[in-house]
Scaffold this motif. Structure first.
Motif, PDB file in Angstrom:
ATOM      1  N   HIS A   1      -0.039  11.172   6.168  1.00  0.00           N
ATOM      2  CA  HIS A   1       0.287  11.165   4.715  1.00  0.00           C
ATOM      3  C   HIS A   1       1.474  12.253   4.637  1.00  0.00           C
ATOM      4  O   HIS A   1       2.400  12.146   3.742  1.00  0.00           O
ATOM      5  CB  HIS A   1      -0.683  11.262   3.764  1.00  0.00           C
ATOM      6  CG  HIS A   1      -1.744   9.906   3.940  1.00  0.00           C
ATOM      7  ND1 HIS A   1      -1.438   8.904   3.726  1.00  0.00           N
ATOM      8  CD2 HIS A   1      -2.840  10.056   4.156  1.00  0.00           C
ATOM      9  CE1 HIS A   1      -2.205   7.898   3.705  1.00  0.00           C
ATOM     10  NE2 HIS A   1      -3.593   8.615   4.149  1.00  0.00           N
ATOM     11  N   LEU A   2       1.067  13.579   5.056  1.00  0.00           N
ATOM     12  CA  LEU A   2       1.885  14.403   4.622  1.00  0.00           C
ATOM     13  C   LEU A   2       3.464  14.344   5.495  1.00  0.00           C
ATOM     14  O   LEU A   2       4.327  14.904   4.771  1.00  0.00           O
ATOM     15  CB  LEU A   2       1.307  15.861   5.261  1.00  0.00           C
ATOM     16  CG  LEU A   2      -0.036  16.461   4.315  1.00  0.00           C
ATOM     17  CD1 LEU A   2      -0.513  17.519   5.016  1.00  0.00           C
ATOM     18  CD2 LEU A   2       0.343  16.697   2.714  1.00  0.00           C
ATOM     19  N   ALA A   3       3.208  13.650   6.667  1.00  0.00           N
ATOM     20  CA  ALA A   3       4.569  13.560   7.337  1.00  0.00           C
ATOM     21  C   ALA A   3       5.260  12.671   6.595  1.00  0.00           C
ATOM     22  O   ALA A   3       6.658  12.558   6.817  1.00  0.00           O
ATOM     23  CB  ALA A   3       4.211  12.989   8.682  1.00  0.00           C
TER      24      ALA A   3
ATOM     25  N   ALA B   1       4.299  12.513   1.126  1.00  0.00           N
ATOM     26  CA  ALA B   1       3.601  12.218  -0.086  1.00  0.00           C
ATOM     27  C   ALA B   1       2.679  13.477  -0.525  1.00  0.00           C
ATOM     28  O   ALA B   1       2.229  14.272   0.428  1.00  0.00           O
ATOM     29  CB  ALA B   1       2.602  10.899   0.418  1.00  0.00           C
ATOM     30  N   VAL B   2       2.104  13.453  -1.575  1.00  0.00           N
ATOM     31  CA  VAL B   2       1.429  14.318  -2.041  1.00  0.00           C
ATOM     32  C   VAL B   2      -0.185  13.761  -2.046  1.00  0.00           C
ATOM     33  O   VAL B   2       0.129  12.544  -2.506  1.00  0.00           O
ATOM     34  CB  VAL B   2       1.644  14.569  -3.560  1.00  0.00           C
ATOM     35  CG1 VAL B   2       0.389  15.419  -4.173  1.00  0.00           C
ATOM     36  CG2 VAL B   2       3.163  15.454  -3.691  1.00  0.00           C
TER      37      VAL B   2
ATOM     38  N   THR C   1       9.246  10.417  -9.607  1.00  0.00           N
ATOM     39  CA  THR C   1       8.752   9.247  -9.249  1.00  0.00           C
ATOM     40  C   THR C   1       9.014   8.885  -7.732  1.00  0.00           C
ATOM     41  O   THR C   1       8.719   7.763  -7.571  1.00  0.00           O
ATOM     42  CB  THR C   1       9.037   8.044 -10.257  1.00  0.00           C
ATOM     43  OG1 THR C   1      10.537   8.106 -10.466  1.00  0.00           O
ATOM     44  CG2 THR C   1       8.683   8.470 -11.643  1.00  0.00           C
ATOM     45  N   GLU C   2      10.298   9.666  -7.309  1.00  0.00           N
ATOM     46  CA  GLU C   2      10.505   9.264  -5.937  1.00  0.00           C
ATOM     47  C   GLU C   2       9.547   9.767  -4.943  1.00  0.00           C
ATOM     48  O   GLU C   2       9.538   9.280  -3.685  1.00  0.00           O
ATOM     49  CB  GLU C   2      11.741   9.746  -5.735  1.00  0.00           C
ATOM     50  CG  GLU C   2      12.993   9.140  -6.584  1.00  0.00           C
ATOM     51  CD  GLU C   2      14.271   9.688  -6.403  1.00  0.00           C
ATOM     52  OE1 GLU C   2      14.543  10.562  -5.465  1.00  0.00           O
ATOM     53  OE2 GLU C   2      15.098   9.207  -7.068  1.00  0.00           O
ATOM     54  N   ARG C   3       8.830  10.767  -5.204  1.00  0.00           N
ATOM     55  CA  ARG C   3       7.734  11.282  -4.211  1.00  0.00           C
ATOM     56  C   ARG C   3       6.465  10.581  -4.363  1.00  0.00           C
ATOM     57  O   ARG C   3       5.758  10.671  -5.427  1.00  0.00           O
ATOM     58  CB  ARG C   3       7.730  12.740  -4.444  1.00  0.00           C
ATOM     59  CG  ARG C   3       6.781  13.305  -3.223  1.00  0.00           C
ATOM     60  CD  ARG C   3       6.791  14.883  -3.510  1.00  0.00           C
ATOM     61  NE  ARG C   3       6.005  15.569  -2.052  1.00  0.00           N
ATOM     62  CZ  ARG C   3       5.756  16.664  -2.093  1.00  0.00           C
ATOM     63  NH1 ARG C   3       6.200  17.587  -2.975  1.00  0.00           N
ATOM     64  NH2 ARG C   3       4.947  17.081  -0.891  1.00  0.00           N
ATOM     65  N   GLU C   4       5.798   9.868  -3.563  1.00  0.00           N
ATOM     66  CA  GLU C   4       4.607   9.047  -3.415  1.00  0.00           C
ATOM     67  C   GLU C   4       3.520  10.169  -3.703  1.00  0.00           C
ATOM     68  O   GLU C   4       3.379  11.177  -2.996  1.00  0.00           O
ATOM     69  CB  GLU C   4       4.478   8.382  -2.290  1.00  0.00           C
ATOM     70  CG  GLU C   4       3.503   7.155  -2.660  1.00  0.00           C
ATOM     71  CD  GLU C   4       3.614   6.212  -1.517  1.00  0.00           C
ATOM     72  OE1 GLU C   4       3.937   4.882  -1.803  1.00  0.00           O
ATOM     73  OE2 GLU C   4       3.322   6.454  -0.193  1.00  0.00           O
TER      74      GLU C   4
ATOM     75  N   TRP D   1       4.725   4.622  -7.545  1.00  0.00           N
ATOM     76  CA  TRP D   1       4.803   5.837  -6.824  1.00  0.00           C
ATOM     77  C   TRP D   1       3.137   6.420  -6.738  1.00  0.00           C
ATOM     78  O   TRP D   1       2.858   7.286  -5.894  1.00  0.00           O
ATOM     79  CB  TRP D   1       5.603   6.972  -7.543  1.00  0.00           C
ATOM     80  CG  TRP D   1       5.204   7.059  -8.882  1.00  0.00           C
ATOM     81  CD1 TRP D   1       5.837   6.444 -10.014  1.00  0.00           C
ATOM     82  CD2 TRP D   1       4.124   7.853  -9.520  1.00  0.00           C
ATOM     83  NE1 TRP D   1       5.227   7.037 -11.526  1.00  0.00           N
ATOM     84  CE2 TRP D   1       4.208   7.888 -10.815  1.00  0.00           C
ATOM     85  CE3 TRP D   1       3.242   8.735  -9.135  1.00  0.00           C
ATOM     86  CZ2 TRP D   1       3.263   8.231 -11.774  1.00  0.00           C
ATOM     87  CZ3 TRP D   1       2.383   9.567 -10.032  1.00  0.00           C
ATOM     88  CH2 TRP D   1       2.436   9.228 -11.395  1.00  0.00           C
ATOM     89  N   LEU D   2       2.467   5.524  -7.135  1.00  0.00           N
ATOM     90  CA  LEU D   2       0.823   6.130  -7.239  1.00  0.00           C
ATOM     91  C   LEU D   2      -0.052   5.321  -6.145  1.00  0.00           C
ATOM     92  O   LEU D   2       0.170   4.036  -6.425  1.00  0.00           O
ATOM     93  CB  LEU D   2       0.131   6.427  -8.580  1.00  0.00           C
ATOM     94  CG  LEU D   2      -1.276   6.600  -8.618  1.00  0.00           C
ATOM     95  CD1 LEU D   2      -1.427   8.188  -7.684  1.00  0.00           C
ATOM     96  CD2 LEU D   2      -1.920   7.075  -9.874  1.00  0.00           C
TER      97      LEU D   2
END
Length: 874
Positions: free
Chosen positions: A14-16, A19-20, A167-170, A194-195
């Protein structure tokens, strides 16, 4: 699936993806960050890439520059103001019962965050009309209260995506099914692309170890952990999570201490659960109980409170005198019984200062008064330096910091005074979770279900039975059970948490029985997993405790004990496990000690009480009359039965001394005379007001009618017979023994022939003094009192005791040792007393006072700790 917990491959994926990641709790966030830093190639990552759910949700709440958020203290202050304003909400508070006010305030305060949702959703249609109307009244008043004080209720605001949100970062909410609000937030935000909600991965076949009891479960877990530590596993790699933690935590801490396993308890507990915090609740208990000795002892004898040395002396003397003079009650108003009846003037002044200082704290209506009163109390009674650097100092400081929170809440509500301020302070402490700030390195212990989403290579979950593992989302606790059951829809939170706990290298267990009764295996394991029953503890061959016990008992076993276990056994070998050199429970006492039991003329003084003590257990006789130990009963009872017995004896003595021969034709005048004698005895024993108003009324209501029952018994057995003596003290000297006693009542059966009856009054139930076998021999003697009375009459040449009986006030009946016609029984009693005297004289001469352990002798015995035969390992 194992990788999500060890190696963090899923979190890494997920971090790769940039994503937050959002985790259910702050504890889960920290543990995942640490695990990622230790196991990934990247090492450290930015903290804002992994958030807790509460922090994440707060990003979508509006912010007010000119308003403060409401909190639990502010809500409670509103509830107080609402009730004080005269609002009648019968569903929650009835003014006719003011004692329920504080509980009602808590209910009203707890409903406020979810009240708007109840009133504006379909939930309202499920409520009775009157309840719905009252909830509307509470909400209207609360809204006005918030506006008036420039406050806002965070739960009333709708969430929205703030301007400038990337909103571009998931954002991915991991373990989304463990947090019931995650799905709600997702819907309220409009299901943004995005969520993402990432549910808990499904584990391979989950397994639960089932033990017979909680002690086996805990010890088996500790042996497994000890095995890991011996293999070199670090403590931070191991985690323990407890379901039903209040029941298991204390036992876990005790057992881990003796296994040498360090723990770091990271689950919060109320400060009131710690001794330093308990000080605050004990003060309130003393005040609400109107300064009873029971509540005072709980406070004054609390070992953690740093009383000054001088104060400890006052406390010791105060309790001693109160117990000696039977002063068990204070009162709501001044002066109370301690002030009136304490004979020591300086001690009375000490008590009055203590009472005033405590009352000032509990009755404070402003924060300034509360702080000032607490400061005076500490300066006057405490040695503060005793708490320097101790956990209790931290807990007390934490509790005092909550007063600052209370002060801020009052100022936010534009109030300076508040009735019931101390009660609000205590309820706030009850809700506050305190976690020790300074902990040694150790294995983290968490509360279920918090630990389900915490990562680690080795995780142990205990107490996961059907009830203990249950996780219920219940946002409306103030609604009726029927309505709540309709709303909850039985979300599978418990199942989801168990699924999360089953991931990775986890050990899940439960037990079938504990101090709280039988337990059921959770249906999750019965439906989807495997159940491993364990009839006994695991790894016993590696257990240092059982190994050391085998060595002590000279059985096989070479497992070395921990240092603490060895120390514990060494202490036991020097104490309870080692026979004493001069153990008088097993071997005769020395000649020079025996002589101390005799009078100077060589006679052994005996009374009915001494004989009964010897018959019950010779060691009781030895402890009482050679060691001169006076048993002290630390139990406090509302009723002083000894004092009531004295009162009844006094009433009968007054009555029978005044009436002459009994005449059944004078029953009516006897009733008046006997009750008048009772009233005089009551006045003599307790004065005009004692012991308390309620107990005085109980004594009058219970015993004033009961004492009249003796008149019918007198009519039946002793018509036309008179009482010749009451409370008659007699003594007789034989060749080797001195008998003495005081006879409650002597009746003249035939004074010319010197024939008498001896009576002993008993407050309790009637019993047969002696059991005869076929009227030919004595089988058992309950008490030797009447046999001694018979001997005192006859051996002093006063005549013959033709009748001997107990009179039971409780049953209103006579129980006869023998009657006038029972010449055979009279002789058997003479023989039995001679036999018992001979036995006592013989055993005392030999110094033989061996204890006779058994249920009858040892039950409630005051000398069990000294005797130890009841606990013998030999």
């Amino acid at each position: 699936m194992y990788g999500i917990l060890q190696g963090m491959s899923i979190l890494g994926d997920h971090l790769a993806s940039n994503a937050v990641c959002v985790l259910p709790t702050e504890a889960a966030r920290r543990s995942h960050l640490i695990e990622y830093a230790l196991t990934s190639e990247d090492g450290v990552i930015a903290g804002d890439s992994v958030l807790s759910f509460d922090t994440f949700r707060s990003s979508f709440l509006p912010a007010y520059a000119d308003r403060l958020p409401s909190n639990t203290l502010i809500r409670f202050i509103f509830a107080t103001e609402f009730v004080e304003s005269g609002n009648s909400i019968s569903s929650f508070y009835n003014p006719d019962f003011p004692e329920s006010k504080h509980q009602a305030l808590g209910v009203i305060a707890s409903m406020l965050p979810s009240l708007l949702k109840v009133l504006t959703s379909e939930i309202g249609t499920l409520l009775p009309r009157e309840l719905f109307r009252q909830l509307q009244a509470v909400h209207a008043a609360y809204t006005e209260f918030l506006d008036r004080n420039n406050l806002f209720e965070p739960q009333y605001d709708s969430v929205s995506v703030p301007s400038g949100w990337n909103t571009e970062r998931e954002v991915r909410i991991l373990y989304s099914d463990l947090e019931s609000e995650a799905a709600v937030l997702y819907e309220e935000l409009g299901r943004p692309s995005w969520l993402k909600l990432i549910p808990t991965p499904k584990a391979d076949t989950p397994t639960v170890d089932v033990y017979a009891n909680h002690l086996q479960e805990i010890r088996s877990t500790l042996r497994r952990i000890r095995d890991l530590l011996e293999q070199g596993v670090a403590t931070h790699e191991i985690m323990i999570c407890l379901a039903g933690s209040d029941e298991l935590l204390a036992t876990l801490e005790d057992e881990a201490y003796f296994y040498g396993i360090p723990l770091a308890v990271r689950q919060g507990r109320s400060p009131l659960k710690y001794p330093a915090g308990r000080f605050f609740s004990l003060m309130n208990e003393v005040h609400s109980d109107h300064f009873t000795l029971t509540s005072l002892k709980k406070l004054l004898l609390e070992p953690a409170i740093p009383w000054k040395a001088e104060e400890r002396k006052h406390i010791q003397e105060f309790i001693r005198l109160c117990l000696k003079d039977t002063i068990l009650y204070g009162s709501e108003a001044r002066p109370d019984y301690f002030e009136l009846r304490l004979s020591n003037r300086s001690l009375r002044r000490w008590y009055m200062t203590f009472r005033e200082a405590l009352t000032a704290i509990v009755q404070a209506t402003t924060v300034a008064d509360l702080v000032r009163s607490l400061s005076f109390f500490r300066k006057r009674f405490w040695e503060e330096e005793e708490w320097h650097g101790t956990p209790q100092e931290e807990v007390f400081a934490h509790a005092m910091n909550q007063i600052e929170q209370l002060d801020r809440a009052l100022k936010a509500c534009n109030r300076e005074r508040l009735d019931g301020l101390y009660a609000l302070f205590l309820s706030h402490l009850q809700r506050t979770q305190y976690v020790p700030q300074q902990q040694d390195e150790g294995i983290g212990v968490y509360r279920w279900p918090q630990g389900a989403s915490i990562t680690g290579p080795y995780r142990f979950f205990l107490g996961l039975d059907q009830e203990g593992a249950e996780v219920v989302d219940n946002p409306f606790p103030f609604l009726s059970e029927r309505v709540r059951q309709t709303l909850m829809k039985r979300k599978e939170l418990g199942r989801y948490h168990l699924q999360a706990a089953s991931l990775g290298n986890s050990t899940l267990s439960c037990h079938r029985r504990s101090n709280n009764g039988e337990k059921l295996i959770h249906f999750f394991f019965l439906e989807e997993g495997t159940v491993h029953p364990h009839e006994e503890s695991l790894l016993l061959d590696k257990d240092p405790l059982s190994g050391e016990l085998n060595r002590v008992l000279k059985k096989e076993g070479n497992q070395k004990p921990t240092s603490l276990q060895a120390k514990s056994f060494k202490s036991a070998l020097l104490g309870s496990l080692t026979p004493r050199e001069n153990d008088h429970t097993l071997s005769p006492i020395k000649e020079h000690l025996r002589q101390l039991l005799y009078e100077e003329d060589g006679r052994l003084p005996l009374s009915a009480t001494k004989i009964d003590a010897f018959v019950k257990c010779p060691y009781i006789y030895l402890a009482s009359y050679l060691y001169k130990i006076e048993p002290f009963d630390y139990r406090e009872t509302l009723i002083d039965n000894k004092a009531i017995g004295v009162l009844l004896h006094d009433a009968y003595e007054r009555f029978f001394s005044s009436i002459g021969p009994f005449d059944s034709g004078k029953i009516e005048s006897y009733e008046i005379g006997l009750q008048t004698a009772f009233d005089h005895a009551l006045l003599k024993t307790y004065g005009t007001k004692g012991p308390t108003a309620s107990i005085r009324q109980w004594i009058i209501h219970t015993f004033r009618p009961k004492i009249l029952k003796i008149l019918e018994e007198e009519k039946k057995y002793f018509e036309h017979l008179g009482t010749t003596d009451t409370e008659k003290e007699l003594a007789w000297k034989g060749d080797r023994v001195i008998l003495d006693g005081r006879i409650d009542r002597i009746i003249g059966i035939d004074p010319k022939k010197k024939e008498w009856g001896v009576i002993d009054f008993k407050k309790g139930k009637a019993f047969d003094p002696v059991k005869y076998k076929n009227d030919e021999q004595v089988e058992h003697v309950e008490f030797y009192q009447l046999l001694v009375y018979q001997a005192l009459i006859e051996r002093n040449d006063l005549g013959k005791a033709m009748v001997a009986a107990y009179y039971s006030v409780e049953d209103g009946k006579y129980r006869f040792l023998y009657e006038q016609k029972d010449a055979k029984k009279q002789e058997l009693c003479r023989i039995e007393l001679d036999r018992m005297l001979e036995r006592i004289l013989s055993e005392v001469q030999r110094g033989d006072f061996a204890a006779t352990p058994g249920d009858k002798a040892c039950k409630q015995c005051s000398f069990r700790a000294l005797c130890r035969r009841r606990y013998s390992t030999q």
